[in-house]
Motif scaffolding. Sequence first.
Motif, PDB file in Angstrom:
ATOM      1  N   LEU A 115       1.020  -1.327  -0.042  1.00  0.00           N
ATOM      2  CA  LEU A 115      -0.012  -0.118   0.029  1.00  0.00           C
ATOM      3  C   LEU A 115       0.966   1.436   0.011  1.00  0.00           C
ATOM      4  O   LEU A 115       0.523   2.177  -0.659  1.00  0.00           O
ATOM      5  CB  LEU A 115      -0.743   0.290   1.148  1.00  0.00           C
ATOM      6  CG  LEU A 115      -1.919   0.959   1.647  1.00  0.00           C
ATOM      7  CD1 LEU A 115      -2.939   1.321   0.127  1.00  0.00           C
ATOM      8  CD2 LEU A 115      -2.633   1.121   2.697  1.00  0.00           C
ATOM      9  N   ALA A 116       1.978   1.270   0.693  1.00  0.00           N
ATOM     10  CA  ALA A 116       2.897   2.421   0.730  1.00  0.00           C
ATOM     11  C   ALA A 116       3.549   2.764  -0.422  1.00  0.00           C
ATOM     12  O   ALA A 116       3.546   3.847  -0.919  1.00  0.00           O
ATOM     13  CB  ALA A 116       3.753   2.248   1.895  1.00  0.00           C
ATOM     14  N   ASP A 117       3.845   1.605  -1.161  1.00  0.00           N
ATOM     15  CA  ASP A 117       4.424   1.636  -2.530  1.00  0.00           C
ATOM     16  C   ASP A 117       3.485   2.242  -3.490  1.00  0.00           C
ATOM     17  O   ASP A 117       3.991   3.054  -4.220  1.00  0.00           O
ATOM     18  CB  ASP A 117       5.008   0.303  -2.873  1.00  0.00           C
ATOM     19  CG  ASP A 117       6.161  -0.137  -2.235  1.00  0.00           C
ATOM     20  OD1 ASP A 117       6.953   0.879  -1.666  1.00  0.00           O
ATOM     21  OD2 ASP A 117       6.733  -1.155  -2.285  1.00  0.00           O
ATOM     22  N   PRO A 170      12.825  -7.042   6.054  1.00  0.00           N
ATOM     23  CA  PRO A 170      12.899  -5.590   6.464  1.00  0.00           C
ATOM     24  C   PRO A 170      11.685  -5.003   6.932  1.00  0.00           C
ATOM     25  O   PRO A 170      10.505  -5.629   6.431  1.00  0.00           O
ATOM     26  CB  PRO A 170      13.222  -4.800   5.228  1.00  0.00           C
ATOM     27  CG  PRO A 170      12.796  -5.662   3.990  1.00  0.00           C
ATOM     28  CD  PRO A 170      13.183  -7.021   4.319  1.00  0.00           C
ATOM     29  N   VAL A 171      11.514  -4.329   7.856  1.00  0.00           N
ATOM     30  CA  VAL A 171      10.340  -3.900   8.445  1.00  0.00           C
ATOM     31  C   VAL A 171      10.411  -2.312   7.872  1.00  0.00           C
ATOM     32  O   VAL A 171      11.038  -1.484   8.294  1.00  0.00           O
ATOM     33  CB  VAL A 171      10.489  -3.668  10.123  1.00  0.00           C
ATOM     34  CG1 VAL A 171       9.419  -2.707  10.587  1.00  0.00           C
ATOM     35  CG2 VAL A 171      10.463  -5.162  10.771  1.00  0.00           C
ATOM     36  N   TYR A 172       8.903  -1.972   7.048  1.00  0.00           N
ATOM     37  CA  TYR A 172       8.894  -0.902   6.524  1.00  0.00           C
ATOM     38  C   TYR A 172       7.819   0.359   7.160  1.00  0.00           C
ATOM     39  O   TYR A 172       7.603   1.155   6.741  1.00  0.00           O
ATOM     40  CB  TYR A 172       8.223  -1.229   4.978  1.00  0.00           C
ATOM     41  CG  TYR A 172       9.404  -1.701   3.956  1.00  0.00           C
ATOM     42  CD1 TYR A 172      10.724  -0.867   4.085  1.00  0.00           C
ATOM     43  CD2 TYR A 172       9.190  -2.869   3.235  1.00  0.00           C
ATOM     44  CE1 TYR A 172      11.580  -1.720   3.182  1.00  0.00           C
ATOM     45  CE2 TYR A 172      10.133  -3.502   2.720  1.00  0.00           C
ATOM     46  CZ  TYR A 172      11.398  -2.691   2.442  1.00  0.00           C
ATOM     47  OH  TYR A 172      12.271  -3.224   1.487  1.00  0.00           O
ATOM     48  N   TYR A 208      11.641   3.585   7.392  1.00  0.00           N
ATOM     49  CA  TYR A 208      10.173   3.415   7.290  1.00  0.00           C
ATOM     50  C   TYR A 208       9.543   4.051   5.916  1.00  0.00           C
ATOM     51  O   TYR A 208       9.876   5.099   5.862  1.00  0.00           O
ATOM     52  CB  TYR A 208       9.433   3.538   8.590  1.00  0.00           C
ATOM     53  CG  TYR A 208       9.810   2.739   9.723  1.00  0.00           C
ATOM     54  CD1 TYR A 208       8.933   1.751   9.989  1.00  0.00           C
ATOM     55  CD2 TYR A 208      10.639   3.021  10.630  1.00  0.00           C
ATOM     56  CE1 TYR A 208       9.015   0.890  11.275  1.00  0.00           C
ATOM     57  CE2 TYR A 208      11.073   2.303  11.712  1.00  0.00           C
ATOM     58  CZ  TYR A 208      10.123   1.253  12.029  1.00  0.00           C
ATOM     59  OH  TYR A 208      10.351   0.577  13.049  1.00  0.00           O
ATOM     60  N   LYS A 209       8.541   3.237   5.525  1.00  0.00           N
ATOM     61  CA  LYS A 209       8.007   3.734   4.060  1.00  0.00           C
ATOM     62  C   LYS A 209       6.572   4.408   4.554  1.00  0.00           C
ATOM     63  O   LYS A 209       5.762   5.058   3.813  1.00  0.00           O
ATOM     64  CB  LYS A 209       7.805   2.772   3.145  1.00  0.00           C
ATOM     65  CG  LYS A 209       8.997   2.206   2.470  1.00  0.00           C
ATOM     66  CD  LYS A 209       8.632   1.115   1.494  1.00  0.00           C
ATOM     67  CE  LYS A 209       9.799   0.619   0.734  1.00  0.00           C
ATOM     68  NZ  LYS A 209       9.542  -0.177  -0.397  1.00  0.00           N
TER      69      LYS A 209
END
Length: 269
Positions: free
Chosen positions: A79-81, A186-188, A210-211
């Motif tokens: 969703l962030a991407d 990885p934790v985004y 974070y993203k």
Amino acid sequence: MALSNPKKIIIALVLAAAAALYFGGRNFLEKCYYPPILMYHSVDDHGAKLKLSVPVKEFRAQMKYLRDRKYDIVSSAQLADMIRSGKNMPRNIVAVTFDDGYLDNYVNAFPVFKEYKIPATIFVISGSIGKPDFVNAAQMKEMSDAGIDIESHSVTHPFIEGTTKEGFRREVVESKKAIEAITGKPVYAFCFPYGGFNDYTRDILRDAGYKAGFVTMPRDNSIALDAYRLKRVKIASGPFSSLDFRLKTSGYYMWFKAHRWKKKKSTEY
């Protein structure tokens, strides 16, 4: 075609009005849309978490509903991407998130995730891993390997608005390291405990890698997509939970809530 005939003039006016309503309404709906990001805490037939629990049968029906209606269920990182890409958001997107990392997420929700292939996101409090009633490292690893997104919900679950910059930095950096050491991924994404945030949280999250940031109780009237303050809707059990779930997954619930908040705020002055 000359519009000298009154009937033709009326038909032309009706068609023009219909077109205005269609395109005007469509534009209005476009502006009101916000991707549904569902917030759960617990899936528990005994109501152990009281208002934060959803019975197993009800939860399975909700996930089946999403699949039957062909929703595109995405993880928090996906969703962030999509938001960061700047492209138009598809209207069938939904994200399923859980807060705290309760043990019943593994015992009761995980089998449903697998049954309906739900790429859910679980925000874990790293300082609670392995404690009674919370998931342990082996369970986190198993869920992560199965496609569940394990992300950060801090180390100690503090109220961020009362935390110093350095204190907040420790919460996001140390929880990220602890979870990545377990899952190997990885934790985004970071979920703000109690939904609290302030002016410095965005920069600290970005600097820590974070993203996205997720909040719980949006107290503003904006429905603009902000990757570091993504608004979620709480899913809970109740007498009208089926209708409530359909409304909250429509994509327009957040606009309604923001509009209601704006109206409530205006009456306070």
